[in-house]
Design a protein around this motif. Structure first.
Motif, short mmCIF file in Angstrom:
data_model
loop_
_atom_site.label_atom_id
_atom_site.label_comp_id
_atom_site.label_asym_id
_atom_site.label_seq_id
_atom_site.Cartn_x
_atom_site.Cartn_y
_atom_site.Cartn_z
N ALA A 81 49.67 50.57 43.65
CA ALA A 81 50.85 50.53 44.51
C ALA A 81 51.46 51.92 44.67
O ALA A 81 51.97 52.26 45.74
CB ALA A 81 51.89 49.56 43.95
N GLY A 82 51.40 52.73 43.61
CA GLY A 82 51.92 54.09 43.70
C GLY A 82 51.15 54.95 44.68
O GLY A 82 51.74 55.78 45.39
N VAL A 83 49.85 54.76 44.76
CA VAL A 83 49.04 55.51 45.72
C VAL A 83 49.39 55.10 47.15
O VAL A 83 49.58 55.95 48.03
CB VAL A 83 47.54 55.31 45.45
N VAL A 84 49.52 53.80 47.38
CA VAL A 84 49.88 53.32 48.71
C VAL A 84 51.27 53.83 49.09
O VAL A 84 51.51 54.24 50.23
CB VAL A 84 49.83 51.78 48.77
N GLU A 85 52.19 53.83 48.14
CA GLU A 85 53.55 54.33 48.40
C GLU A 85 53.51 55.81 48.80
O GLU A 85 54.26 56.24 49.70
CB GLU A 85 54.42 54.14 47.17
N SER A 86 52.64 56.59 48.16
CA SER A 86 52.56 58.02 48.48
C SER A 86 52.06 58.25 49.91
O SER A 86 52.37 59.27 50.53
CB SER A 86 51.64 58.73 47.49
N ALA A 186 48.05 45.76 52.31
CA ALA A 186 48.67 47.08 52.10
C ALA A 186 48.63 47.90 53.38
O ALA A 186 49.57 48.64 53.69
CB ALA A 186 47.97 47.82 50.97
N MET A 187 47.54 47.78 54.13
CA MET A 187 47.40 48.52 55.38
C MET A 187 48.45 48.06 56.39
O MET A 187 49.07 48.87 57.08
CB MET A 187 45.99 48.33 55.93
N TRP A 196 54.84 47.73 49.85
CA TRP A 196 53.76 46.79 49.55
C TRP A 196 53.76 46.46 48.07
O TRP A 196 53.82 47.35 47.23
CB TRP A 196 52.41 47.38 49.94
N VAL A 197 53.70 45.15 47.77
CA VAL A 197 53.58 44.69 46.39
C VAL A 197 52.20 44.06 46.25
O VAL A 197 51.86 43.14 47.00
CB VAL A 197 54.67 43.65 46.04
N GLU A 283 48.59 35.97 54.54
CA GLU A 283 49.05 37.29 54.95
C GLU A 283 49.08 38.27 53.77
O GLU A 283 48.79 39.45 53.93
CB GLU A 283 50.44 37.18 55.57
N ARG A 284 49.42 37.78 52.59
CA ARG A 284 49.66 38.67 51.46
C ARG A 284 48.46 38.85 50.53
O ARG A 284 48.51 39.67 49.61
CB ARG A 284 50.87 38.16 50.67
N VAL A 285 47.39 38.09 50.76
CA VAL A 285 46.21 38.18 49.91
C VAL A 285 45.01 38.58 50.75
O VAL A 285 44.69 37.95 51.75
CB VAL A 285 45.93 36.85 49.19
#
Length: 294
Positions: A81-86, A186-187, A196-197, A283-285
């Motif tokens: 999640a940290g990578v996606v946040e960046s 995530a995309m 994104w969680v 949607e979330r999986v």
């Protein structure tokens, strides 16, 4: 000379139509005027907020925030999640290649390009899903495809392009030491510029799964965990706890004793059908693996 690819590798596929913002970025490049016909001569492209070019100070290197997030993931101190946040504020590069649109034959019998198109490169993943490759640096793109042209965009715009291309995955730096795959949920979150969680950490999703499992009297316990496909490996073989292409979510169902093989199979099928019919779960999986225990 054609380069051989290892079995199961992502295969580049050229797409002839470009997303609008990339086409617009390319339209004003390489000529004496911009896309509105205004001459470039005598104009400065520097300065904060200059609308002519958002990346006039770009040195072509990886975004510092993204590089730090990936390094933390590799060393075990960071998260997927940290990578996606960046990526929410990171500049990346999409790959553009020239494809032959029409050939012409000269009076001397020589064949030449009469028309050529610029195409956004997409990938086909081993499981058949479509993916958009993006690159954190010019060097990473050049290493992967020396003939491709880099076009700088913010990662959320790249994600939006992937959605418009009906891609299911965003692949960051394919062929590099660390390749990070951003899956569909995530995309989509990145394209919409929202947080994104991961599904395996989503408390709300756990409630949906528990409700679906609660309709089966034989289910004694249900747990969510990261799927076996969340992890990835660096080019050197180091195991990384994120960036894999899936399966993303593992659901563990503990059943009461007494069911035979047919009963277990029927229960699993009914449970998965309920989840597949839940719009929020779908949607979330991105991808699911189901484990049955006694």
């Amino acid at each position: 000379m054609r380069r051989r690819r290892p079995p199961g590798a992502l295969v580049p596929v050229a797409k002839r139509e470009l997303p609008g913002h990339i086409a617009a970025a390319l339209a004003g490049a390489g000529g004496p005027t911009d896309s509105a016909g205004v001459p470039w001569e005598g104009r400065s492209l520097e300065g904060e907020g200059n609308p002519l070019h958002q990346f006039d100070k770009d040195n072509g290197q990886a975004d510092a925030g993204y590089a730090a997030a990936v390094q933390a993931l590799v060393t075990g101190t960071g998260t997927e999640a940290g990578v996606v946040e960046s990526l929410a504020t990171a500049r990346v590069y999409v790959a553009i290649v020239a494809t032959l649109g029409e050939e012409a034959t000269s009076d001397h019998g020589l064949t030449a390009d009469k028309e050529a198109d610029l195409a956004l490169v997409t990938l086909t993943a081993p499981d058949g899903r479509k993916a958009l490759p993006v690159f954190s640096s010019v060097d990473a793109l050049a290493h992967w495809h020396p003939e491709a042209r880099p076009v700088a965009v913010y990662a959320p715009r790249a994600a939006l392009s992937a959605v418009s291309e009906e891609a299911q995955l965003l692949v960051i730096d394919p062929g590099s030491d660390v390749t990070f795959v951003v899956r569909r949920p995530a995309m989509w979150a990145l394209a919409q510029q929202r947080e994104w969680v991961p599904s395996y950490e989503d408390g709300g999703l756990a409630g949906i799964v528990a409700e679906a499992a609660g309709q089966e009297s034989a289910v004694r316990q249900v747990r969510l965990a990261a799927g076996g496909g969340v992890a990835s490996r660096t080019a050197g073989g180091t195991l990384v706890s994120g960036g894999g292409a899936g399966p993303e979510l593992r659901i563990i169902l503990q059943l009461a004793p007494g069911l035979d093989a047919a009963g277990v199979q029927s229960l699993a099928a009914a449970f998965q059908q309920r989840l597949a019919g839940h719009p929020e779960f779908v949607e979330r999986v991105d991808s699911l693996e189901l484990k049955i225990t006694r």
